[in-house]
Motif scaffolding. Structure first.
Motif, short mmCIF file in Angstrom:
data_model
loop_
_atom_site.label_atom_id
_atom_site.label_comp_id
_atom_site.label_asym_id
_atom_site.label_seq_id
_atom_site.Cartn_x
_atom_site.Cartn_y
_atom_site.Cartn_z
N LEU A 287 35.97 -47.43 38.94
CA LEU A 287 35.54 -47.56 37.55
C LEU A 287 35.84 -46.31 36.74
O LEU A 287 35.10 -45.93 35.84
CB LEU A 287 34.05 -47.94 37.47
N GLY A 288 36.97 -45.66 37.07
CA GLY A 288 37.42 -44.49 36.34
C GLY A 288 37.63 -44.80 34.87
O GLY A 288 37.91 -45.93 34.48
N GLY A 289 37.47 -43.76 34.04
CA GLY A 289 37.61 -43.93 32.60
C GLY A 289 36.34 -44.37 31.92
O GLY A 289 36.33 -44.59 30.72
N THR A 290 35.26 -44.50 32.69
CA THR A 290 33.96 -44.84 32.09
C THR A 290 33.05 -43.62 32.16
O THR A 290 33.21 -42.74 33.01
CB THR A 290 33.30 -46.03 32.81
N TRP A 291 32.08 -43.60 31.27
CA TRP A 291 31.10 -42.52 31.21
C TRP A 291 29.87 -42.91 32.02
O TRP A 291 29.41 -44.05 31.94
CB TRP A 291 30.70 -42.23 29.77
N GLY A 292 29.36 -41.98 32.76
CA GLY A 292 28.16 -42.23 33.55
C GLY A 292 27.34 -40.97 33.73
O GLY A 292 27.65 -39.92 33.16
N LEU A 293 26.31 -41.09 34.52
CA LEU A 293 25.48 -39.94 34.84
C LEU A 293 26.09 -39.20 36.02
O LEU A 293 26.64 -39.82 36.93
CB LEU A 293 24.07 -40.41 35.24
N PRO A 294 25.99 -37.88 36.04
CA PRO A 294 26.39 -37.16 37.24
C PRO A 294 25.52 -37.65 38.40
O PRO A 294 24.30 -37.78 38.26
CB PRO A 294 26.09 -35.70 36.92
N GLY A 295 26.14 -37.96 39.51
CA GLY A 295 25.37 -38.46 40.65
C GLY A 295 26.28 -39.02 41.71
O GLY A 295 27.50 -38.94 41.63
N GLY A 296 25.65 -39.61 42.71
CA GLY A 296 26.42 -40.19 43.80
C GLY A 296 25.54 -40.54 44.98
O GLY A 296 24.33 -40.74 44.84
N ALA A 297 26.15 -40.58 46.14
CA ALA A 297 25.48 -41.00 47.36
C ALA A 297 24.37 -40.03 47.76
O ALA A 297 24.53 -38.81 47.68
CB ALA A 297 26.50 -41.11 48.50
N ALA B 297 20.20 -36.55 43.64
CA ALA B 297 20.68 -36.48 42.26
C ALA B 297 20.93 -35.04 41.83
O ALA B 297 21.96 -34.74 41.19
CB ALA B 297 19.68 -37.15 41.31
N LEU B 298 20.04 -34.14 42.19
CA LEU B 298 20.21 -32.73 41.82
C LEU B 298 21.41 -32.12 42.53
O LEU B 298 22.19 -31.37 41.93
CB LEU B 298 18.94 -31.94 42.12
N ARG B 299 21.60 -32.44 43.81
CA ARG B 299 22.76 -31.92 44.55
C ARG B 299 24.06 -32.44 43.94
O ARG B 299 25.00 -31.68 43.71
CB ARG B 299 22.68 -32.31 46.03
N GLU B 300 24.12 -33.74 43.71
CA GLU B 300 25.33 -34.32 43.14
C GLU B 300 25.62 -33.75 41.76
O GLU B 300 26.78 -33.47 41.43
CB GLU B 300 25.20 -35.85 43.07
N ALA B 301 24.60 -33.58 40.93
CA ALA B 301 24.80 -33.02 39.59
C ALA B 301 25.33 -31.59 39.69
O ALA B 301 26.22 -31.20 38.92
CB ALA B 301 23.51 -33.07 38.78
#
Length: 165
Positions: free
Chosen positions: A53-63, A74-78
């Protein structure tokens, strides 16, 4: 790579990233960390074109990794994606925005402390850009579908009781 990195199939058959679920940081600021003063802004990440889903805006985050809760993930991914250290974030709340039968996505609401030395930036190749966006303007961007479907509720949650939002 952490032990949470990987694709899973939810109970409904949907494919999602994060063996132990995923989490994102809805980071707010008003004048701190390079965010313009006068209105509350959210830190958003433009997903690199090569990503899902590249090219979209989202929140910093991940697995989320197996040893983490959603806030820690969330804090680590950010930090990994934007360079914002966990110690510069006051965690305000968290909310599960997707529960797909064994896989959840949690949004962690935080506020950047007034540390002027914190300057969010695209810290990995996963991001084409990182930007402070006024809460009122987020919906006008091409959002990641998961954020798009939850943004109205997240905006109200983030703006609740916060002047200038």
């Amino acid at each position: 790579m952490g032990d949470g990195d990987g694709w899973v199939r939810t109970a409904s058959g949907a494919r999602r990233w994060g063996l132990h679920g995923a989490a994102g940081l809805l980071l707010l600021a008003d004048g701190a960390g390079g965010a313009p003063a006068g209105r509350t802004h959210a830190l958003l990440q433009l997903r690199a074109g090569w990503t899902h889903l590249g090219g979209t805006w989202g929140l910093p985050g991940g697995a989320v990794d197996s040893h983490e809760d959603a806030v820690a993930g969330a804090l680590r991914e950010a930090w990994e994606e934007t360079g914002v250290p966990a110690g510069a974030v006051d965690v305000l709340d968290r909310r599960v925005t997707a529960d797909l039968g064994g896989w959840t996505y949690t949004v962690v609401l935080g506020r950047l402390r007034g540390a002027e030395d914190v300057r969010p930036h695209a810290a990995t190749a996963e991001s084409d850009e990182v930007r402070w966006v006024a809460l009122a303007d987020v919906g006008a961007l091409p959002l990641h579908p998961g954020l798009a479907t939850t943004w109205d509720g997240l905006r109200s949650w983030a703006a609740d009781g916060r002047p200038g939002a």
